[in-house]
Design a protein around this motif. Structure first.
Motif, PDB file in Angstrom:
ATOM      1  N   MET A   1      -9.635  15.531  36.935  1.00 45.48           N
ATOM      2  CA  MET A   1      -9.870  14.850  35.740  1.00 45.48           C
ATOM      3  C   MET A   1     -10.263  15.340  34.518  1.00 45.48           C
ATOM      4  N   LYS A   2      -9.822  15.215  33.314  1.00 50.14           N
ATOM      5  CA  LYS A   2     -10.357  15.541  32.045  1.00 50.14           C
ATOM      6  C   LYS A   2     -11.374  14.703  31.501  1.00 50.14           C
ATOM      7  N   LEU A   3     -12.240  15.136  30.933  1.00 51.22           N
ATOM      8  CA  LEU A   3     -13.409  14.265  30.182  1.00 51.22           C
ATOM      9  C   LEU A   3     -12.917  13.477  29.389  1.00 51.22           C
ATOM     10  N   HIS A   4     -12.036  13.755  28.488  1.00 47.73           N
ATOM     11  CA  HIS A   4     -11.416  12.670  27.231  1.00 47.73           C
ATOM     12  C   HIS A   4     -10.948  11.787  27.979  1.00 47.73           C
ATOM     13  N   GLU A   5     -10.106  11.786  29.391  1.00 47.82           N
ATOM     14  CA  GLU A   5      -9.404  10.578  29.804  1.00 47.82           C
ATOM     15  C   GLU A   5     -10.403   9.595  30.287  1.00 47.82           C
ATOM     16  N   ILE A   6     -11.707   9.797  30.575  1.00 49.17           N
ATOM     17  CA  ILE A   6     -12.559   8.900  31.099  1.00 49.17           C
ATOM     18  C   ILE A   6     -13.561   8.213  30.104  1.00 49.17           C
ATOM     19  N   GLY A   7     -13.858   8.850  29.072  1.00 50.03           N
ATOM     20  CA  GLY A   7     -14.554   8.448  28.008  1.00 50.03           C
ATOM     21  C   GLY A   7     -16.252   8.496  28.125  1.00 50.03           C
ATOM     22  N   GLU A   8     -16.747   8.759  26.897  1.00 48.54           N
ATOM     23  CA  GLU A   8     -18.178   9.153  27.131  1.00 48.54           C
ATOM     24  C   GLU A   8     -19.298   8.165  27.818  1.00 48.54           C
ATOM     25  N   ARG A   9     -18.761   7.061  27.908  1.00 48.11           N
ATOM     26  CA  ARG A   9     -19.636   6.027  28.631  1.00 48.11           C
ATOM     27  C   ARG A   9     -19.452   6.115  30.091  1.00 48.11           C
ATOM     28  N   GLU A  10     -18.580   6.546  30.478  1.00 46.16           N
ATOM     29  CA  GLU A  10     -18.046   6.530  31.875  1.00 46.16           C
ATOM     30  C   GLU A  10     -18.968   8.069  32.572  1.00 46.16           C
ATOM     31  N   VAL A  11     -18.809   8.997  31.650  1.00 43.17           N
ATOM     32  CA  VAL A  11     -19.340  10.344  31.668  1.00 43.17           C
ATOM     33  C   VAL A  11     -20.883  10.182  32.048  1.00 43.17           C
ATOM     34  N   VAL A  12     -21.651   9.385  31.048  1.00 44.59           N
ATOM     35  CA  VAL A  12     -22.970   9.497  31.315  1.00 44.59           C
ATOM     36  C   VAL A  12     -23.396   8.437  32.565  1.00 44.59           C
ATOM     37  N   LYS A  13     -22.499   7.579  32.775  1.00 43.16           N
ATOM     38  CA  LYS A  13     -22.915   6.689  33.878  1.00 43.16           C
ATOM     39  C   LYS A  13     -22.767   7.730  35.277  1.00 43.16           C
ATOM     40  N   MET A  14     -21.558   8.280  35.143  1.00 40.75           N
ATOM     41  CA  MET A  14     -21.743   9.508  36.594  1.00 40.75           C
ATOM     42  C   MET A  14     -22.807  10.346  36.354  1.00 40.75           C
ATOM     43  N   ILE A  15     -23.206  11.010  35.282  1.00 39.35           N
ATOM     44  CA  ILE A  15     -24.450  11.909  35.047  1.00 39.35           C
ATOM     45  C   ILE A  15     -25.498  11.348  35.826  1.00 39.35           C
ATOM     46  N   LEU A  16     -25.847  10.076  35.492  1.00 44.66           N
ATOM     47  CA  LEU A  16     -27.115   9.354  35.753  1.00 44.66           C
ATOM     48  C   LEU A  16     -27.648   9.095  37.309  1.00 44.66           C
ATOM     49  N   ASN A  17     -26.190   9.378  37.968  1.00 49.60           N
ATOM     50  CA  ASN A  17     -26.329   9.273  39.516  1.00 49.60           C
ATOM     51  C   ASN A  17     -27.141  10.424  40.029  1.00 49.60           C
ATOM     52  N   PHE A  18     -27.154  11.698  39.055  1.00 48.47           N
ATOM     53  CA  PHE A  18     -27.901  12.899  39.698  1.00 48.47           C
ATOM     54  C   PHE A  18     -29.021  13.315  38.832  1.00 48.47           C
ATOM     55  N   VAL A  19     -29.673  12.130  38.203  1.00 42.56           N
ATOM     56  CA  VAL A  19     -30.940  12.469  37.335  1.00 42.56           C
ATOM     57  C   VAL A  19     -32.106  11.521  38.188  1.00 42.56           C
ATOM     58  N   ASP A  20     -33.333  12.268  37.995  1.00 45.57           N
ATOM     59  CA  ASP A  20     -34.599  11.743  38.361  1.00 45.57           C
ATOM     60  C   ASP A  20     -34.957  10.551  37.508  1.00 45.57           C
ATOM     61  N   GLU A  21     -35.587   9.452  37.849  1.00 46.03           N
ATOM     62  CA  GLU A  21     -35.885   8.484  37.122  1.00 46.03           C
ATOM     63  C   GLU A  21     -37.399   8.540  36.598  1.00 46.03           C
ATOM     64  N   VAL A  22     -37.661   8.556  35.659  1.00 42.94           N
ATOM     65  CA  VAL A  22     -39.360   8.407  35.118  1.00 42.94           C
ATOM     66  C   VAL A  22     -38.991   7.336  34.149  1.00 42.94           C
ATOM     67  N   PRO A  23     -40.289   6.752  33.531  1.00 42.89           N
ATOM     68  CA  PRO A  23     -40.028   5.473  32.767  1.00 42.89           C
ATOM     69  C   PRO A  23     -39.867   5.962  31.280  1.00 42.89           C
ATOM     70  N   PRO A  24     -39.214   5.299  30.578  1.00 42.88           N
ATOM     71  CA  PRO A  24     -38.847   3.688  30.937  1.00 42.88           C
ATOM     72  C   PRO A  24     -37.676   3.159  31.558  1.00 42.88           C
ATOM     73  N   GLY A  25     -36.920   4.242  31.996  1.00 42.18           N
ATOM     74  CA  GLY A  25     -35.709   4.267  32.937  1.00 42.18           C
ATOM     75  C   GLY A  25     -34.596   5.212  32.572  1.00 42.18           C
ATOM     76  N   LYS A  26     -33.843   5.430  33.533  1.00 38.40           N
ATOM     77  CA  LYS A  26     -32.616   6.140  33.332  1.00 38.40           C
ATOM     78  C   LYS A  26     -31.786   5.821  31.808  1.00 38.40           C
ATOM     79  N   ASN A  27     -31.424   6.713  31.265  1.00 38.90           N
ATOM     80  CA  ASN A  27     -30.430   6.225  29.991  1.00 38.90           C
ATOM     81  C   ASN A  27     -31.148   5.551  28.848  1.00 38.90           C
ATOM     82  N   ASP A  28     -32.549   5.821  28.978  1.00 36.71           N
ATOM     83  CA  ASP A  28     -33.168   5.329  27.789  1.00 36.71           C
ATOM     84  C   ASP A  28     -33.358   6.115  26.654  1.00 36.71           C
TER      85      ASP A  28
END
Lengths: 275, 275
Positions: A1-28
């Protein structure tokens, strides 16, 4: 699937699955990588970010301010910046040097060092990524996600609407060379955006009452909507501080100044929710 | 003047005029922004860096290793990484996710965290910038510029020639799908390059004898030439450690294996000069 088809918000959500959490929290806005120190990396391609009246110097200046805004919003004062640049080999040397000067001068305006970085070859226009390190003035970074309750207050630094007016000029192809003479503050807001470091004094003083903070680089409406969504709570808007030049501009072009204030972006103010 | 007319070395020299100095010095591999902590930012555009047999995962992996190599060469162990990516909206989501997985897994292989970062829209292919923070295992970062004297020794970690052979395959348009079966280590060196963190034990033990260190990401000849030039001293090469597969490959294609070792690049070994 192409990136422009799913939108930036969804892309960021997908990426956050693969990211280690440090304070104050993911996507801050910025992250504590070590006790007392925050890190933020942020960037842009010039073709997305350079308005017709912007110079390369302006772009360097803005890149540092973008990162500063995120560091300050979490309660840290910037201490050092570095940049990585992608440059097309057919670009002019002068443009590169102006960008570097903008980076350095903006870092110095925040009492911080600009220690260099890296240059690479790009296929098209210039890209720039800036990393900033901030030292916390409070014990823990201020999260974006906290329990907001009925009766809490939204407070904000700065005034709104200048960049919204600037984008209005741009998207409506108005005669900026003429308008810049009259609306100096509107254009200047996109040339030398500045985070007020005095916000850190406010944070130091009020930090036990501050539940949430977020920077306003994506626009006031977006910021408040994000906070409202996370906390599943309605936010009532009163007394949005507007710059006087915005009122003049809105009157001249028959616009509602509140729209300029809510949907602008790149304003680098900070919104707090306090109990 | 155009950038390609003056060359990368001159461009870097010009930029260094506008940069604040922190230890170990301007234009070194990584920089101490706070007592005990080093910072490095480094990046590339995929079109410059992706060999035909590389996956997006490989690119993420390599980006972290590049930064690790610089942090380790100055005497610090990496603790955290973040990345900023420029992505073309018509790229596939899967490619982005594979890149992120490569970044995360590579960071984990160095006992470090990958805490995310930023995504932006690029006009052409993917660009990637990685920032890494390292914690010093010695009191001060090891400089690149120090007085080398007659009789000092050059020592190096790792073996050489694998990436040189891989670039030979690429630049001569050889049948990599066939060769990869026989020369697994050569291709693997460009897919999962790895910095040996055990180098830090060596640095801890020998640090009072180590005068200079530099990473070898631009090739052994370039690294030694840079050190030779800075110190205005000749360096005599003895016993360059070669990987066995490089000897086989060189024999098959009638090459001098020393050329593969000297002019390879992206080997992520470290050269020390000790008294």
């Amino acid at each position: 699937m192409k990136l422009h088809e799913i939108g930036e918000r969804e892309v960021v959500k997908m990426i956050l699955n693969f990211v280690d959490e440090v304070p104050p929290g993911k996507n801050d806005d910025a992250h504590m990588f070590h006790k007392g120190f925050l890190l933020k990396i942020d960037g842009f391609a010039f073709h997305n970010s350079m308005l017709p009246w912007n110079t390369y110097y302006d772009m360097g200046w803005k890149a540092i301010t973008m990162v500063t805004s995120d560091l300050v919003s979490k309660g840290s004062k910037p201490i050092v910046f570095a940049a990585s640049l992608g440059i097309n080999p057919s670009d002019n040397v002068e443009n590169l040097i102006d960008t570097i000067k903008g980076l350095r001068d903006s870092a110095h305006s925040y009492n911080s060092k600009f220690i260099g970085g890296d240059t690479n070859s790009s296929q098209k226009d210039i890209w720039i990524d800036v990393v900033g390190i901030g030292e916390l003035v409070v014990k823990y970074p201020i999260p974006r996600r906290n329990k907001i309750e009925d009766g809490d207050y939204v407070i904000t630094t700065g005034k709104y609407g200048l960049t919204g007016a600037a984008f209005h000029v741009y998207y409506n192809n108005l005669d900026w060379q003429e308008l810049i003479k009259k609306y100096n503050r509107i254009f200047y807001s996109t040339k030398r955006p500045q985070v007020q470091l005095s916000v850190l004094d406010l944070i130091t003083e009020l930090h036990e009452y501050i539940k949430v903070s977020m920077d306003v680089s994506d626009g006031l409406a977006y910021t408040l909507w994000t906070l409202s969504e996370i906390n599943n709570i309605a936010i009532e808007l009163k007394d949005i501080p507007l710059d006087e030049e915005v009122l003049d501009y809105a009157q001249e072009f028959g616009l509602n100044p509140l729209n300029l204030a809510l949907y602008g972006g790149e304003e680098f103010n900070i919104v707090f929710i306090v109990s």
